[in-house]
Scaffold this active site. Sequence first.
Site, PDB file in Angstrom:
ATOM      1  N   CYS A  89       0.815  -1.222   0.000  1.00 33.36           N
ATOM      2  CA  CYS A  89       0.000   0.000   0.000  1.00 33.36           C
ATOM      3  C   CYS A  89       0.847   1.270   0.000  1.00 33.36           C
ATOM      4  O   CYS A  89       0.376   2.327  -0.406  1.00 33.36           O
ATOM      5  CB  CYS A  89      -0.937   0.009   1.207  1.00 33.36           C
ATOM      6  N   HIS A 333      -8.979   3.798  -1.730  1.00 30.97           N
ATOM      7  CA  HIS A 333      -7.584   3.400  -1.531  1.00 30.97           C
ATOM      8  C   HIS A 333      -7.088   2.668  -2.771  1.00 30.97           C
ATOM      9  O   HIS A 333      -7.088   1.428  -2.818  1.00 30.97           O
ATOM     10  CB  HIS A 333      -7.516   2.515  -0.290  1.00 30.97           C
ATOM     11  N   CYS A 363       0.094   1.961   6.670  1.00 31.66           N
ATOM     12  CA  CYS A 363       0.380   0.542   6.896  1.00 31.66           C
ATOM     13  C   CYS A 363       0.526  -0.154   5.551  1.00 31.66           C
ATOM     14  O   CYS A 363      -0.054   0.248   4.546  1.00 31.66           O
ATOM     15  CB  CYS A 363      -0.723  -0.105   7.727  1.00 31.66           C
ATOM     16  N   GLY A 365       1.318  -4.178   3.518  1.00 34.50           N
ATOM     17  CA  GLY A 365       1.330  -5.622   3.590  1.00 34.50           C
ATOM     18  C   GLY A 365       2.672  -6.149   4.071  1.00 34.50           C
ATOM     19  O   GLY A 365       3.722  -5.616   3.710  1.00 34.50           O
TER      20      GLY A 365
END
Length: 377
Positions: A89, A333, A363, A365
Amino acid sequence: MRDAVIVEAVRTPVGKRNGALSGIHPADLSARVLNALVERAGVEPADVDDVVWGCVSQAGEQAGNIARTSVLAAGWPESVPATSVDRQCGSSQQAVHAAAAGVVAGHYDIAVAGGVESMSRVPMGFARKGVDKVLPDSVLDRYGVKGFNQGIGAEMVAEKWGFSRQQLDEYALSSHARAAAAIDSGAFDDQLVELPELSVDEGVRRGGSLESLGKLKTAFREDGVITAGNASQISDGSGALLITTSDVARERGLRPIARVHTAVLAGDDPVMMLSAPWPATHKALRKAGLGIDDIGAFEVNEAFAPVPLAWLAETGADPARLNPLGGAIAVGHPLGGSGAVLMTRLVHHMRANGIRYGLQTMCEGGGMANATILELL
């Protein structure tokens, strides 16, 4: 001493899955952003030393180095190179870090950082289609799990920090309200690329209620608290920033908006997965020699509502400074594009409100996070 400054930052409106932007090839969506960026900055594409482009699902139409394909789709000279980055992300926030490091080191004079994700056309998990097991036994055995799952991680964060379903839904409603207010005030007007398909962020919902959100089924645990209403939306979108040095900007008559003051990374529990933004924030503040109250605006990606709420609990930041324009719960997102979208929002918000320092974190993965502190110029 060389530094890294942001001269311009632009983004598309963020589209809903199978919405207004779903008919556009991700390279063509990127191309529109790239051309708007250099046009507004007053830079010739041929002068760009590299394009560093975030993308998570590098498969299907986003395979084969989507960065280079995007440069060619934009009609830029063949002499302009490009590379694709995947830090999940945080991919396009990592692209900013890489481009900034390149100009500070003297590898680049002018670089473009950004990213794209068309989740309508290349769904999550598409790159893993047909793969029985992504993680090796060595990793699964280390953590005693069958796999890593962000939704379960969000449930773990909510449980550890004691957030109720109502608290998460209340936060989600506030995200939509802030995003709607930002749209109505024109806060996004100067940063958006004009697209005939879409003029404003498509996912923002008005008039929601705790009652309506409360009717949604939980997505990951039957007795859990995470729903589609208090999690980020699956989206399409792209954003980009033009980065150079103060000296090069001065020589070329460019006017920087902000300096990339501090850029750090952090890793944390990959099973919970979403908890690295708070150690990343603490690390960035220590490295910068700043306190939490020195930061006037925070962009903490709203992957799931427990993430910004736990971040608040761990940092003691002023809630009024957190995601003042709403976040991914309301806007969406688009994975590899989100870091650049958030930073574009942050840069323009800082300039519009005279905010000296802004901090962005998200945050990622695998239990990681980028954190970036920008300084208004």
